[in-house]
Design a protein around this motif. Structure first.
Motif, mmCIF file in Angstrom:
data_model
loop_
_atom_site.group_PDB
_atom_site.id
_atom_site.type_symbol
_atom_site.label_atom_id
_atom_site.label_comp_id
_atom_site.label_asym_id
_atom_site.label_seq_id
_atom_site.Cartn_x
_atom_site.Cartn_y
_atom_site.Cartn_z
ATOM 1 N N ALA A 66 13.094 11.296 62.729
ATOM 2 C CA ALA A 66 11.680 11.130 63.056
ATOM 3 C C ALA A 66 11.553 10.624 64.486
ATOM 4 O O ALA A 66 12.117 9.573 64.815
ATOM 5 N N PRO A 67 10.849 11.334 65.347
ATOM 6 C CA PRO A 67 10.549 10.762 66.666
ATOM 7 C C PRO A 67 9.828 9.427 66.517
ATOM 8 O O PRO A 67 9.222 9.147 65.470
ATOM 9 N N ASP A 68 9.891 8.610 67.531
ATOM 10 C CA ASP A 68 9.377 7.246 67.475
ATOM 11 C C ASP A 68 7.856 7.230 67.621
ATOM 12 O O ASP A 68 7.304 6.780 68.628
ATOM 13 N N LEU A 69 7.168 7.744 66.593
ATOM 14 C CA LEU A 69 5.714 7.798 66.570
ATOM 15 C C LEU A 69 5.235 7.627 65.132
ATOM 16 O O LEU A 69 5.870 8.127 64.197
ATOM 17 N N PRO A 70 4.100 6.970 64.909
ATOM 18 C CA PRO A 70 3.583 6.826 63.543
ATOM 19 C C PRO A 70 3.297 8.168 62.873
ATOM 20 O O PRO A 70 3.387 8.284 61.649
ATOM 21 N N ARG A 71 2.932 9.202 63.661
ATOM 22 C CA ARG A 71 2.566 10.512 63.105
ATOM 23 C C ARG A 71 3.776 11.308 62.644
ATOM 24 O O ARG A 71 3.618 12.355 61.995
ATOM 25 N N ALA A 72 4.981 10.874 62.967
ATOM 26 C CA ALA A 72 6.165 11.678 62.677
ATOM 27 C C ALA A 72 6.467 11.701 61.181
ATOM 28 O O ALA A 72 6.319 10.702 60.483
ATOM 29 N N GLU A 73 6.920 12.866 60.690
ATOM 30 C CA GLU A 73 7.388 12.983 59.313
ATOM 31 C C GLU A 73 8.683 12.179 59.168
ATOM 32 O O GLU A 73 9.618 12.345 59.970
ATOM 33 N N PRO A 74 8.787 11.298 58.169
ATOM 34 C CA PRO A 74 10.023 10.524 57.978
ATOM 35 C C PRO A 74 11.229 11.442 57.792
ATOM 36 O O PRO A 74 11.116 12.518 57.187
ATOM 37 N N ALA A 75 12.370 10.998 58.283
ATOM 38 C CA ALA A 75 13.572 11.838 58.239
ATOM 39 C C ALA A 75 13.947 12.218 56.813
ATOM 40 O O ALA A 75 14.321 13.374 56.545
ATOM 41 N N ALA A 76 13.863 11.292 55.882
ATOM 42 C CA ALA A 76 14.246 11.585 54.502
ATOM 43 C C ALA A 76 13.347 12.650 53.896
ATOM 44 O O ALA A 76 13.820 13.568 53.188
ATOM 45 N N ALA A 77 12.044 12.555 54.170
ATOM 46 C CA ALA A 77 11.108 13.552 53.653
ATOM 47 C C ALA A 77 11.363 14.918 54.287
ATOM 48 O O ALA A 77 11.268 15.964 53.625
ATOM 49 N N LEU A 78 11.689 14.912 55.573
ATOM 50 C CA LEU A 78 11.981 16.165 56.270
ATOM 51 C C LEU A 78 13.243 16.813 55.696
ATOM 52 O O LEU A 78 13.285 18.034 55.457
ATOM 53 N N ALA A 79 14.257 16.012 55.444
ATOM 54 C CA ALA A 79 15.495 16.526 54.853
ATOM 55 C C ALA A 79 15.224 17.123 53.472
ATOM 56 O O ALA A 79 15.757 18.190 53.122
ATOM 57 N N ASP A 80 14.383 16.457 52.670
ATOM 58 C CA ASP A 80 14.046 16.982 51.340
ATOM 59 C C ASP A 80 13.350 18.333 51.448
ATOM 60 O O ASP A 80 13.634 19.253 50.655
ATOM 61 N N ARG A 81 12.453 18.466 52.389
ATOM 62 C CA ARG A 81 11.746 19.747 52.576
ATOM 63 C C ARG A 81 12.734 20.873 52.886
ATOM 64 O O ARG A 81 12.623 21.978 52.362
ATOM 65 N N ILE A 82 13.680 20.584 53.772
ATOM 66 C CA ILE A 82 14.653 21.610 54.151
ATOM 67 C C ILE A 82 15.498 22.005 52.952
ATOM 68 O O ILE A 82 15.715 23.204 52.682
ATOM 69 N N MET A 83 15.971 21.032 52.209
ATOM 70 C CA MET A 83 16.851 21.327 51.072
ATOM 71 C C MET A 83 16.109 22.086 49.968
ATOM 72 O O MET A 83 16.696 22.906 49.260
ATOM 73 N N GLN A 84 14.809 21.838 49.834
ATOM 74 C CA GLN A 84 14.017 22.570 48.851
ATOM 75 C C GLN A 84 13.817 24.032 49.252
ATOM 76 O O GLN A 84 13.738 24.919 48.392
ATOM 77 N N ARG A 85 13.760 24.283 50.570
ATOM 78 C CA ARG A 85 13.409 25.622 51.045
ATOM 79 C C ARG A 85 14.616 26.409 51.546
ATOM 80 O O ARG A 85 14.524 27.618 51.762
ATOM 81 N N ALA A 86 15.714 25.729 51.758
ATOM 82 C CA ALA A 86 16.939 26.394 52.220
ATOM 83 C C ALA A 86 18.102 25.752 51.471
ATOM 84 O O ALA A 86 18.794 24.867 51.991
ATOM 85 N N ALA A 87 18.317 26.206 50.250
ATOM 86 C CA ALA A 87 19.234 25.524 49.333
ATOM 87 C C ALA A 87 20.657 25.427 49.861
ATOM 88 O O ALA A 87 21.382 24.480 49.547
ATOM 89 N N ARG A 88 21.079 26.386 50.675
ATOM 90 C CA ARG A 88 22.460 26.400 51.161
ATOM 91 C C ARG A 88 22.631 25.638 52.476
ATOM 92 O O ARG A 88 23.736 25.567 53.013
ATOM 93 N N ALA A 89 21.534 25.100 52.995
ATOM 94 C CA ALA A 89 21.602 24.423 54.288
ATOM 95 C C ALA A 89 22.378 23.106 54.186
ATOM 96 O O ALA A 89 22.343 22.422 53.165
ATOM 97 N N ARG A 90 23.071 22.766 55.244
ATOM 98 C CA ARG A 90 23.733 21.465 55.354
ATOM 99 C C ARG A 90 22.811 20.555 56.160
ATOM 100 O O ARG A 90 22.501 20.832 57.322
ATOM 101 N N VAL A 91 22.377 19.488 55.529
ATOM 102 C CA VAL A 91 21.339 18.638 56.134
ATOM 103 C C VAL A 91 21.805 17.194 56.153
ATOM 104 O O VAL A 91 22.298 16.670 55.152
ATOM 105 N N GLU A 92 21.640 16.551 57.317
ATOM 106 C CA GLU A 92 21.888 15.116 57.453
ATOM 107 C C GLU A 92 20.672 14.480 58.105
ATOM 108 O O GLU A 92 20.046 15.072 58.998
#
Length: 425
Positions: free
Chosen positions: A359-385
């Motif tokens: 998450a960039p250092d801004l209140p409006r930024a999507e939290p990293a954990a939530a962003l990672a969850d979105r990716i894993m839901q939409r790209a099941a084979r993706a490697r996400v950290e």
């Protein structure tokens, strides 16, 4: 009312960030009032550029070509990446801190009890700098929309809508017709208008007709095509042809469309701001616009792109496809929570092998954990950290990537800015 004063630019910027209760407050009444108190009336041509994407690149093309032709050019763009000064340039050079502070001080004195947003202050500041410097031409990039954007308090001698797509729905509407109508608000009666969208909303055409702005539409009134096996290109506007143009220094196939919009705008003002074919060719070769599909030197191949909506993501995907093979693509990724994150992920998921999210250092930024969850839901084979900062995500990507790989940093101006800062640039 006490008048704020300071000698350092950073103190002024901190003050402006908290001056108005809303970061974005659409409407022209307040900023028009201060403009009139200050007597900011440009006597030089004003070129206004609106659009969902591409408007900054068009401003860069215009500024570079006109500067090469010998004109004194003032350019206002937003947002900035590393320094506020990037927003205001004279002859392609950032205006210094002292000049900006002087302009802010003049606005603060003139505004009285009228509250202004950070962006409104910036637009007034830029125009004061340009008038004081006696520029030959000003190029203004719209911040958001067009009709109610602060830039629109200055009448454009030629205005462009580069592209229309879904973004900023809370302010502009949730469909292309409403958004197009807002962007076309920069057109003026009797003044040339340009539309670079190959499938324009009817609202853009209707608005130009309603107010009596002669509209040049890509594909109908102007356009471009590649020549010499794709190594050169030709621009046409009506019956006019410019052959053997060099490919722009800005990467990405979509940049030919942006360059064509800029050339159409220049054609519309050729009676007041004539440029030669040599000026155009030199400008195409010398233009710079950081973090727009910017490829950095060295290995692994590193690409910076501020793509933050679906339209920009599709353009980035096309550009990546033209860059050739990469064994593994590593993406440093962060987005604002109010953007269409899922669609951006869908567009680019099959071009990215490993994601490093933060998450960039801004209140409006999507939290990293939530962003990672979105990716894993939409790209099941993706490697996400996920990481605690963009800088940490960047460092992890650099340490992991091999020489035949590619590192991509994208998703927001703020993400790319923090990567640039982490690189020490």
């Amino acid at each position: 009312m006490a008048v704020f004063d300071a000698s350092r630019l950073e103190d002024w910027l901190a003050y402006l960030e908290g001056l108005h209760p809303k970061a974005i407050d659409m409407g022209l009444a307040r900023v028009t009032l201060v403009r009139d108190v200050m007597g900011l009336r440009p006597t030089f041509p004003v070129l206004t550029v609106a659009g969902t994407n591409g408007k900054g690149s068009v401003c860069a093309f215009l500024s570079t070509i006109l500067r090469g032709a010998g004109y004194k050019v003032g350019t206002h763009t937003s947002p900035h990446l590393l320094r506020y000064n990037e927003r205001v340039t004279l002859d392609l050079q950032e205006v210094d801190d002292a000049t900006l502070v002087d302009s802010f001080r003049a606005i603060e004195t003139a505004r009285g009890d009228t509250s202004l947003t950070y962006f409104e202050f910036g637009v007034l500041s830029a125009m004061k700098v340009f008038i004081d410097a006696q520029v030959d031409v000003a190029i203004l990039e719209v911040g958001l929309g067009g009709r109610l954007d602060a830039v629109n308090i200055f009448d454009a001698d030629v205005a462009a809508v580069v592209s229309v797509d879904i973004d900023h729905q809370a302010y502009l509407g949730d469909n292309r017709e409403d958004i197009g109508r807002e962007k076309a608000g920069v057109f003026r009666n009797g003044k040339p208008a340009v539309c670079g969208d190959s499938n324009p909303p009817q609202s853009v055409l209707d608005e130009a007709a309603r107010i009596g702005a002669p509209l040049a539409l890509v594909g109908r009134d102007f356009g471009w095509q590649k020549e010499a096996e794709g190594q050169q290109w030709m621009f046409w506007h009506g019956e006019s042809r410019k052959h053997a143009l060099p490919l722009p220094a800005l990467r990405g196939p979509y940049q030919l469309g942006n360059a064509a919009v800029a050339l159409s705008m220049l054609d519309a003002l050729r009676g007041r701001l004539p440029v030669t074919l040599a000026d155009i060719k030199r400008g195409l070769l010398e233009v710079e616009w950081p973090a727009r599909c910017q490829v950095l030197p060295g290995r692994p191949l590193t690409v910076l792109d501020v793509a933050h909506n679906p339209h920009a993501a599709r353009a980035l995907k096309s550009a990546l496809d033209q860059m050739g093979y990469a064994e593994t693509t590593h993406a440093v990724f962060g987005m604002m929570a109010d953007k269409d994150i899922d669609q951006v992920i869908d567009i680019l998921a099959d071009r990215i092998d490993r994601w490093y999210v933060a998450a960039p250092d801004l209140p409006r930024a999507e939290p990293a954990a939530a962003l990672a969850d979105r990716i894993m839901q939409r790209a099941a084979r993706a490697r996400v950290e996920s990481f605690g900062s963009v800088a940490a995500a960047w460092q992890a990507a650099v340490q992991t990537a091999g020489e035949s790989d590619r590192i991509l940093a994208f998703g927001s101006f703020y993400t790319v800015a923090e990567v640039m800062a982490a690189r020490g640039r």
